[in-house]
Design a protein around this motif. Structure first.
Motif, PDB file in Angstrom:
ATOM      1  N   ASN A   3       6.958   9.458  -5.057  1.00  0.00           N
ATOM      2  CA  ASN A   3       6.689  10.147  -3.808  1.00  0.00           C
ATOM      3  C   ASN A   3       6.027   9.170  -2.840  1.00  0.00           C
ATOM      4  N   ILE A   4       6.480   9.148  -1.586  1.00  0.00           N
ATOM      5  CA  ILE A   4       5.846   8.356  -0.535  1.00  0.00           C
ATOM      6  C   ILE A   4       5.011   9.309   0.305  1.00  0.00           C
ATOM      7  N   TYR A  44       0.635   3.893   3.835  1.00  0.00           N
ATOM      8  CA  TYR A  44       1.290   4.812   2.914  1.00  0.00           C
ATOM      9  C   TYR A  44       1.213   4.272   1.495  1.00  0.00           C
ATOM     10  N   VAL A  45       1.373   5.177   0.539  1.00  0.00           N
ATOM     11  CA  VAL A  45       1.440   4.786  -0.865  1.00  0.00           C
ATOM     12  C   VAL A  45       2.714   5.358  -1.482  1.00  0.00           C
ATOM     13  N   ALA A  46       3.186   4.650  -2.505  1.00  0.00           N
ATOM     14  CA  ALA A  46       4.255   5.155  -3.368  1.00  0.00           C
ATOM     15  C   ALA A  46       3.546   5.566  -4.648  1.00  0.00           C
ATOM     16  N   GLU A  47       3.695   6.825  -5.022  1.00  0.00           N
ATOM     17  CA  GLU A  47       2.954   7.394  -6.151  1.00  0.00           C
ATOM     18  C   GLU A  47       3.927   7.941  -7.180  1.00  0.00           C
ATOM     19  N   ASP A  48       3.680   7.608  -8.442  1.00  0.00           N
ATOM     20  CA  ASP A  48       4.491   8.123  -9.539  1.00  0.00           C
ATOM     21  C   ASP A  48       3.554   8.746 -10.563  1.00  0.00           C
ATOM     22  N   GLU A  49       3.627  10.054 -10.677  1.00  0.00           N
ATOM     23  CA  GLU A  49       2.783  10.808 -11.617  1.00  0.00           C
ATOM     24  C   GLU A  49       1.309  10.440 -11.471  1.00  0.00           C
ATOM     25  N   GLY A  50       0.836  10.384 -10.221  1.00  0.00           N
ATOM     26  CA  GLY A  50      -0.574  10.125  -9.945  1.00  0.00           C
ATOM     27  C   GLY A  50      -0.972   8.664  -9.911  1.00  0.00           C
ATOM     28  N   LYS A  70       1.111  -5.830  28.359  1.00  0.00           N
ATOM     29  CA  LYS A  70       1.470  -5.943  26.942  1.00  0.00           C
ATOM     30  C   LYS A  70       1.824  -4.576  26.379  1.00  0.00           C
ATOM     31  N   GLU A  71       2.901  -4.539  25.595  1.00  0.00           N
ATOM     32  CA  GLU A  71       3.278  -3.306  24.918  1.00  0.00           C
ATOM     33  C   GLU A  71       2.556  -3.220  23.588  1.00  0.00           C
ATOM     34  N   ALA A  72       2.338  -2.008  23.113  1.00  0.00           N
ATOM     35  CA  ALA A  72       1.668  -1.799  21.829  1.00  0.00           C
ATOM     36  C   ALA A  72       2.496  -2.404  20.695  1.00  0.00           C
ATOM     37  N   MET A  73       1.801  -3.070  19.766  1.00  0.00           N
ATOM     38  CA  MET A  73       2.482  -3.697  18.632  1.00  0.00           C
ATOM     39  C   MET A  73       1.760  -3.337  17.336  1.00  0.00           C
ATOM     40  N   GLY A  74       2.545  -2.902  16.352  1.00  0.00           N
ATOM     41  CA  GLY A  74       2.008  -2.644  15.024  1.00  0.00           C
ATOM     42  C   GLY A  74       1.921  -3.939  14.235  1.00  0.00           C
ATOM     43  N   HIS A  75       1.133  -3.906  13.177  1.00  0.00           N
ATOM     44  CA  HIS A  75       0.941  -5.097  12.341  1.00  0.00           C
ATOM     45  C   HIS A  75       0.887  -4.659  10.884  1.00  0.00           C
ATOM     46  N   VAL A  76       1.810  -5.182  10.075  1.00  0.00           N
ATOM     47  CA  VAL A  76       1.779  -4.911   8.645  1.00  0.00           C
ATOM     48  C   VAL A  76       0.787  -5.889   8.030  1.00  0.00           C
ATOM     49  N   VAL A  77      -0.289  -5.360   7.483  1.00  0.00           N
ATOM     50  CA  VAL A  77      -1.347  -6.175   6.894  1.00  0.00           C
ATOM     51  C   VAL A  77      -0.965  -6.600   5.484  1.00  0.00           C
ATOM     52  N   SER A  78      -0.462  -5.655   4.697  1.00  0.00           N
ATOM     53  CA  SER A  78      -0.104  -5.942   3.309  1.00  0.00           C
ATOM     54  C   SER A  78       0.902  -4.909   2.816  1.00  0.00           C
ATOM     55  N   LEU A  79       1.829  -5.382   1.984  1.00  0.00           N
ATOM     56  CA  LEU A  79       2.841  -4.523   1.367  1.00  0.00           C
ATOM     57  C   LEU A  79       3.046  -5.021  -0.056  1.00  0.00           C
ATOM     58  N   SER A  80       3.001  -4.110  -1.014  1.00  0.00           N
ATOM     59  CA  SER A  80       3.185  -4.511  -2.407  1.00  0.00           C
ATOM     60  C   SER A  80       3.778  -3.358  -3.207  1.00  0.00           C
ATOM     61  N   VAL A  81       4.681  -3.715  -4.125  1.00  0.00           N
ATOM     62  CA  VAL A  81       5.276  -2.745  -5.050  1.00  0.00           C
ATOM     63  C   VAL A  81       5.197  -3.351  -6.449  1.00  0.00           C
ATOM     64  N   MET A  82       4.769  -2.552  -7.408  1.00  0.00           N
ATOM     65  CA  MET A  82       4.676  -3.019  -8.795  1.00  0.00           C
ATOM     66  C   MET A  82       6.049  -3.491  -9.274  1.00  0.00           C
ATOM     67  N   ARG A  83       6.053  -4.528 -10.071  1.00  0.00           N
ATOM     68  CA  ARG A  83       7.307  -5.165 -10.508  1.00  0.00           C
ATOM     69  C   ARG A  83       8.290  -4.184 -11.143  1.00  0.00           C
ATOM     70  N   ARG A  87      13.267  -3.015  -6.521  1.00  0.00           N
ATOM     71  CA  ARG A  87      14.713  -2.818  -6.405  1.00  0.00           C
ATOM     72  C   ARG A  87      15.103  -1.332  -6.418  1.00  0.00           C
ATOM     73  N   LEU A  88      14.137  -0.485  -6.082  1.00  0.00           N
ATOM     74  CA  LEU A  88      14.402   0.949  -5.959  1.00  0.00           C
ATOM     75  C   LEU A  88      14.348   1.394  -4.494  1.00  0.00           C
ATOM     76  N   GLY A  89      14.116   0.442  -3.603  1.00  0.00           N
ATOM     77  CA  GLY A  89      14.036   0.762  -2.180  1.00  0.00           C
ATOM     78  C   GLY A  89      12.668   1.220  -1.719  1.00  0.00           C
ATOM     79  N   LEU A  90      11.655   1.095  -2.570  1.00  0.00           N
ATOM     80  CA  LEU A  90      10.324   1.591  -2.199  1.00  0.00           C
ATOM     81  C   LEU A  90       9.694   0.795  -1.063  1.00  0.00           C
ATOM     82  N   ALA A  91       9.823  -0.529  -1.096  1.00  0.00           N
ATOM     83  CA  ALA A  91       9.234  -1.345  -0.027  1.00  0.00           C
ATOM     84  C   ALA A  91       9.858  -0.978   1.319  1.00  0.00           C
ATOM     85  N   LYS A  92      11.158  -0.792   1.330  1.00  0.00           N
ATOM     86  CA  LYS A  92      11.841  -0.404   2.571  1.00  0.00           C
ATOM     87  C   LYS A  92      11.375   0.968   3.037  1.00  0.00           C
TER      88      LYS A  92
END
Length: 166
Positions: A3-4, A44-50, A70-83, A87-92
């Motif tokens: 779940n995201i 956001y978080v990707a959560e699997d069974e808590g 200047k237009e508003a700009m977002g910034h991705v600070v960090s993104l990580s998915v457990m190994r 390849r399940l599309g979670l990062a996307k």
């Protein structure tokens, strides 16, 4: 089933654990808390069974907020998915959720991030799947001296913005 959902303060230990297992950059809990509380709608978080199996920590760039042109700009600070969840599309999915919030809540016109030059998988995700382009190279950006690509993506009026609303 994974779940995201929007990240909450109680998710921070799981987010930090995900980071510690996957990335060479290690952040303090204060770092996570600051960004989560600064822009709570963007992380956001990707959560699997808590269990937190992935996360995105994001903020709005306010370096130029005093400049009217200047237009508003977002910034991705960090993104990580457990190994084991890659390849399940979670990062996307995490990126898209955050980008939608950047545009919808904060009116962001674009989003930027840094990625290690050696991180080919992340570079490919950003470039080939999410429409990011290399804007610059920041020499010695990471603590170990590795260079970073500075990548940007438009969130309006382009193919990238269409990807952000999939």
């Amino acid at each position: 089933m994974v779940n995201i959902r929007v990240a909450r303060v109680e998710d921070l230990p799981g987010m930090q654990a995900c980071n510690l297992h996957n990335l060479p950059e290690n952040y303090t809990m204060k770092y996570y808390l600051f960004y989560l509380l600064s822009c709570p709608q963007l992380s956001y978080v990707a959560e699997d069974e808590g269990r937190i199996v992935g996360y995105i920590l994001a903020r709005m760039d306010d370096d130029d907020k005093d400049k009217a042109d200047k237009e508003a700009m977002g910034h991705v600070v960090s993104l990580s998915v457990m190994r084991t969840y890659r390849r399940l599309g979670l990062a996307k999915r995490l990126m898209i959720q955050s980008q939608e919030a950047m545009a919808g809540v904060h009116g962001a016109a674009s989003v930027m991030l840094h990625v290690r030059k050696s991180n080919r998988a992340a570079f490919s995700l950003y470039k080939d799947n999410l429409g990011f382009t290399v804007h610059d190279v920041e020499k010695g950006y990471y603590g170990d001296g590795e260079d970073a690509y500075v990548m940007r993506c438009s969130l309006k009026g382009s193919d990238a913005s269409a990807a952000a609303v999939v």
